[in-house]
Design an enzyme around this catalytic site. Structure first.
Site, mmCIF file in Angstrom:
data_model
loop_
_atom_site.group_PDB
_atom_site.id
_atom_site.type_symbol
_atom_site.label_atom_id
_atom_site.label_comp_id
_atom_site.label_asym_id
_atom_site.label_seq_id
_atom_site.Cartn_x
_atom_site.Cartn_y
_atom_site.Cartn_z
ATOM 1 N N HIS A 196 0.831 -1.207 0.000
ATOM 2 C CA HIS A 196 0.000 0.000 0.000
ATOM 3 C C HIS A 196 0.869 1.263 0.000
ATOM 4 C CE1 HIS A 196 -3.812 2.006 0.246
ATOM 5 N NE2 HIS A 196 -3.362 2.776 1.211
ATOM 6 N N LYS A 197 1.891 1.259 0.806
ATOM 7 C CA LYS A 197 2.885 2.338 0.847
ATOM 8 C C LYS A 197 4.215 1.735 1.280
ATOM 9 C CE LYS A 197 -0.374 5.858 2.608
ATOM 10 N NZ LYS A 197 -0.605 6.865 3.679
ATOM 11 N N GLY A 210 -16.064 -0.752 -0.469
ATOM 12 C CA GLY A 210 -16.523 0.132 -1.534
ATOM 13 C C GLY A 210 -15.412 0.479 -2.518
ATOM 14 N N ASP A 239 -8.286 -0.539 -0.267
ATOM 15 C CA ASP A 239 -8.242 0.815 -0.820
ATOM 16 C C ASP A 239 -7.301 0.881 -2.031
ATOM 17 O OD1 ASP A 239 -8.585 0.492 1.975
ATOM 18 O OD2 ASP A 239 -8.210 2.593 2.392
#
Length: 399
Positions: free
Chosen positions: A159-160, A243, A170
């Site tokens: 992610h990072k 989402g 995400d």
């Protein structure tokens, strides 16, 4: 003489008050109720943030995923309801950040933050129309980040840099739609298998076999305190992360050729997710912050996750990826938002309430992914993670 001065002062004061009243009245008419919800929300964003870099109350221009999300939604709106104001608003953000040599102000390449890729989606259309080299160079910089992004042992993007061996839901939205559009636009689709692999890893390692839901994050090393020592998954299901994942699937499918073997696979993942999410939709049409926990212990019906599901379900049904019944499920979600989570401001602006401002895993201060953590993170009206997907859902539903 003194009486005249006093009279003049009073006159000026009355004139000032009159101008304020007229101004307020004119402002109140700026966002008419007769407009579609998508246009009203976009008008609200532009009213509340005079310049596009000010989205999310930024005080100076910064390259950021929330700007990418909201302005991408306005780009979609502009395709269906063309308005030069939208074009100017979107381009002004890009031009504040992209320098003549193609460098991106505030962007830090060596942070390897996948969140920073998504705003690059704004550059494809602008480059196609202008053919200005600086936009192409910025696109190439973001593609280079993807090329060099650190990966887990099995090949998933971190992610990072500061979150080693971790994939968050995400990140699938932050990286893959840009990656897919880039490889189809400039590389003849050479990286489609790698893109599909990111989803495959999540489906294989992050999916709960009981509910079919996906956990917020997965640590392949199983070293993080929040990670399950057997599976590496985080402890809870967060609706917004789900989402992000749902939106990633429907947006990647825009560019994944139908005859590519991975197209059907991604459609299957979308159907699995839709099937898993539907039982947890509240009677109001909304979804809870912690997806599977219902109205207990401070859990609440949350706006951003609901808007994202409404968009993904409606688009999935419109494109034929999902059965038609999901269009009705999306309608229920949208109705729930307009009835329960939206207020109308004095100037006709649309105000979405009950939006989680931010949530993550690990970091400093440490975020443990517990139920208590998610339900106690702050909420913010018209958070961009709600306004952008709301525009997209309204467009898909023609509301």
């Amino acid at each position: 003489m003194k009486k005249n001065i006093k009279r003049n002062k009073l006159l000026y004061l009355l004139q000032g008050l009159l101008l304020i009243l007229i101004g307020n009245n004119l402002q109140a008419q700026e966002i008419p109720k007769k407009l579609k919800w998508s246009e009203r929300m976009a008008a609200t964003v532009m009213l509340q943030h005079k310049e596009s870099f000010m989205i999310d109350h930024a005080t100076s221009p910064k390259w950021d995923y929330v700007h990418g999300l909201v302005l991408t939604s306005m780009e979609e709106l502009n395709k269906k309801h063309p308005n030069p104001k939208y074009t100017e608003y979107i381009k002004s953000y890009v031009d504040k950040l992209i320098q003549n040599d193609g460098t991106i102000d505030s962007y830090k390449f060596d942070s390897y933050n996948i969140d920073m890729v998504v705003a690059g989606r704004l550059l494809f259309d602008i480059y196609a129309k202008t053919k200005e080299e600086k936009y192409l160079k910025a696109l190439q910089t973001l593609r280079k980040q993807i090329e060099e992004q650190p990966r887990t042992p099995s090949g998933g993007f971190w992610h990072k840099k500061i979150y080693p061996n971790q994939m968050w839901l995400d990140g699938l939205y932050m990286g893959e739609p840009f990656y897919t559009q880039y490889t189809m636009t400039f590389e003849n689709g050479k990286s489609l298998d790698d893109i599909a692999k990111q989803f495959e890893l999540i489906q294989k390692n992050d999916r709960d076999p009981k509910t079919g839901l996906l956990y917020h994050g997965w640590d392949e090393s199983k070293q993080m305190p929040w990670a399950n020592k057997t599976t590496g998954t985080s402890p809870n299901f967060w609706s917004r992360s789900l989402g992000w994942y749902a939106m990633a699937l429907v947006d990647v499918l825009d560019y994944m050729p139908k005859n590519h073997p991975k197209h059907k696979e991604l459609v299957n993942y979308l159907n699995q997710l839709a099937t898993a999410l539907t039982p947890f939709q509240d009677v109001s049409g909304l979804w809870y912050q912690v997806t599977d926990k219902g109205a207990v212990g401070g859990n609440y019906l949350e706006a951003s996750g609901t808007a994202m599901f409404a968009y993904a379900f409606a688009k999935g049904a419109n494109k034929g990826y999902l059965p038609k019944k999901y269009k009705k499920i999306a309608q229920r979600a949208f109705d729930g938002m307009t009835k329960q989570l939206i207020k109308i401001g004095a100037n006709g602006e649309v105000i979405i309430t009950q939006a989680c401002a931010v949530a993550g895993l690990g970091g400093n201060p440490y975020r443990d992914g517990s139920f208590e953590y998610y339900v106690n993170e702050k909420k913010k009206d018209n958070d961009p993670k709600a306004t952008g997907p709301f525009i997209l859902a309204a467009l898909e539903l023609n509301r």
